[in-house]
Design a protein around this motif. Structure first.
Motif, PDB file in Angstrom:
ATOM      1  N   UNK A   1      -6.685  59.294 -11.321  1.00 20.42           N
ATOM      2  CA  UNK A   1      -6.394  60.867 -11.958  1.00 20.42           C
ATOM      3  C   UNK A   1      -7.826  59.782 -12.852  1.00 20.42           C
ATOM      4  N   UNK A   2      -8.045  58.568 -13.352  1.00 19.20           N
ATOM      5  CA  UNK A   2      -8.834  58.385 -14.527  1.00 19.20           C
ATOM      6  C   UNK A   2     -10.430  58.574 -13.454  1.00 19.20           C
ATOM      7  N   UNK A   3     -10.214  57.473 -11.996  1.00 11.80           N
ATOM      8  CA  UNK A   3     -11.640  57.614 -11.564  1.00 11.80           C
ATOM      9  C   UNK A   3     -11.947  59.605 -11.706  1.00 11.80           C
ATOM     10  N   UNK A   4     -11.593  60.403 -11.162  1.00 10.11           N
ATOM     11  CA  UNK A   4     -11.976  61.861 -10.412  1.00 10.11           C
ATOM     12  C   UNK A   4     -12.047  62.424 -12.268  1.00 10.11           C
ATOM     13  N   UNK A   5     -11.530  62.045 -13.322  1.00  5.23           N
ATOM     14  CA  UNK A   5     -12.172  62.882 -14.916  1.00  5.23           C
ATOM     15  C   UNK A   5     -13.063  62.512 -15.536  1.00  5.23           C
ATOM     16  N   UNK A   6     -13.301  61.118 -14.921  1.00  6.56           N
ATOM     17  CA  UNK A   6     -14.606  60.438 -15.355  1.00  6.56           C
ATOM     18  C   UNK A   6     -15.545  60.605 -14.297  1.00  6.56           C
ATOM     19  N   UNK A   7     -16.079  60.945 -13.322  1.00  4.44           N
ATOM     20  CA  UNK A   7     -16.889  61.675 -11.760  1.00  4.44           C
ATOM     21  C   UNK A   7     -16.863  60.396 -11.305  1.00  4.44           C
ATOM     22  N   UNK A   8     -16.286  59.601 -10.965  1.00  2.00           N
ATOM     23  CA  UNK A   8     -16.698  58.221 -10.110  1.00  2.00           C
ATOM     24  C   UNK A   8     -15.681  58.306  -8.897  1.00  2.00           C
ATOM     25  N   UNK A   9     -16.762  58.486  -7.647  1.00  2.62           N
ATOM     26  CA  UNK A   9     -16.164  58.455  -6.635  1.00  2.62           C
ATOM     27  C   UNK A   9     -15.310  57.294  -5.704  1.00  2.62           C
ATOM     28  N   UNK A  10     -14.258  57.996  -4.882  1.00  3.41           N
ATOM     29  CA  UNK A  10     -12.921  57.707  -5.037  1.00  3.41           C
ATOM     30  C   UNK A  10     -13.416  56.671  -3.832  1.00  3.41           C
TER      31      UNK A  10
END
Length: 342
Positions: A208-217
């Motif tokens: 969730x933290x990655x998604x909300x900060x527009x960081x590709x998983x």
């Protein structure tokens, strides 16, 4: 000697609480010399194991059962110490049961209820989802300590209690802390299972933290420990495999401090400096995190508060002074020396 607890017996013998428990319960999977040493210390101290309550008549016993999944994790030791102390103060016996990774803890609880005259059951660790039909078969108050989610989609939350931190929220918080330091290639050490669990919630917080900060998983940065066991060795081996994969990362977040300490050694053996070459963060806030070199950045769970509130709530329900509750404690972000700004 009333002041002697199972945790202190374990310290005197230089073994884990689970080993002492297995010795007392005459398990076959324990070294004979280790068992002999443990039983000698028990005799010398005059300690009467609370879980020897199996020898009490059902008509006389007042027992609280504590089922621990993941007892090899030292996170549970101080909690067990508080639970043992509080049960003794109330004149209850403690039945401590180590639940193996392959066992269903509710099945174990149902068997214990047949054997003992239980007044209450505490679950520590393990799955966050259980069969509502099985949980309904338990005829005594139940508290899930360290587990804060809905235990079953089909079970009324008034049928059980939970005392915990919000694992997904706290996990998201520490990943956002790393992102705030400038890290975008953040690896995670988790358990690799779709089974609902505390660790699964922590993985969800990371994602969730990655998604909300527009960081590709990057799935190659999601590393899973062997057999879902949180040991120093697994932390070391999993980190070593991550390093050898050649996948680029600037920070590693481990879902347990024990895994993070193992990771520290793996980084050192690979010639990588923490935090100069790679940042490292853990979760739990165990005592060892404050004594590692460097000191570990982690989320501290209020273990004392969780265990004391668990016992207070359980006895209030037993005495008819309270209904079931769901208590969430905040975690605390401890900024150690193992992370740095990019």
């Amino acid at each position: 000697m009333a002041e002697i607890t199972i945790v202190e017996i374990a310290k005197r013998c230089g073994v884990g609480v689970s080993t002492v428990s297995r010795a007392i319960n005459n398990h076959s999977d324990i070294n004979p010399e280790t068992k002999k040493k443990i039983m000698e210390v028990i005799r010398e101290t005059g300690y009467i194991p609370n879980n020897s309550a199996r020898n009490l008549k059902r008509t006389d016993a007042k027992c609280i059962a504590v089922l621990v999944k993941g007892i090899t994790n030292p996170f549970f030791a101080p909690m067990i110490e508080v639970v043992e102390s509080e049960t003794e103060k109330r004149g209850y016996a403690l039945v401590l049961r180590h639940v193996e990774a392959y066992e269903d803890e509710v099945d174990v609880a149902l068997e214990l209820e047949k054997e003992k005259r239980l007044r209450g059951i505490i679950f520590m660790g393990g799955s966050t989802k259980h069969s509502s039909a099985k949980v309904k078969q338990l005829n005594v108050p139940v508290v899930f300590a360290t587990i804060g989610s809905d235990i079953s989609d089909n079970l009324n939350r008034n049928a059980y209690s939970t005392v915990s931190v919000d694992d997904a929220f706290e996990s998201k918080k520490i990943v956002e802390y790393l992102i705030g330091l400038g890290h975008r290639k953040i690896a995670i050490m988790a358990e690799g299972s779709d089974t609902p669990s505390i660790v699964r919630l922590r993985l969800e917080g990371y994602l969730q933290a990655l998604k909300e900060n527009n960081i590709e998983i990057n799935n190659k940065l999601i590393r899973n420990v062997d057999k879902r066991i949180y040991t120093l060795q697994n932390g070391y081996d999993t980190t070593k495999a991550l390093i050898e994969s050649g996948e680029e990362f600037t920070a590693l977040y481990c879902v347990s401090d024990v895994l993070a300490i193992g990771a520290l050694r793996a980084f050192a053996d690979a010639g990588l400096r923490v935090p100069e070459d790679v940042s490292l963060a853990g979760f739990d806030g165990q005592e060892l995190a404050a004594y590692s070199v460097p000191r570990l950045t982690t989320i501290r769970q209020p273990m004392g508060d969780i265990s004391k509130e668990t016992m207070k709530l359980l006895f209030e329900i037993i005495d008819g002074e309270s209904r079931h509750k769901h208590i969430v404690f905040p975690g605390e972000l401890i900024e150690g020396e193992s992370t740095r700004k990019l």
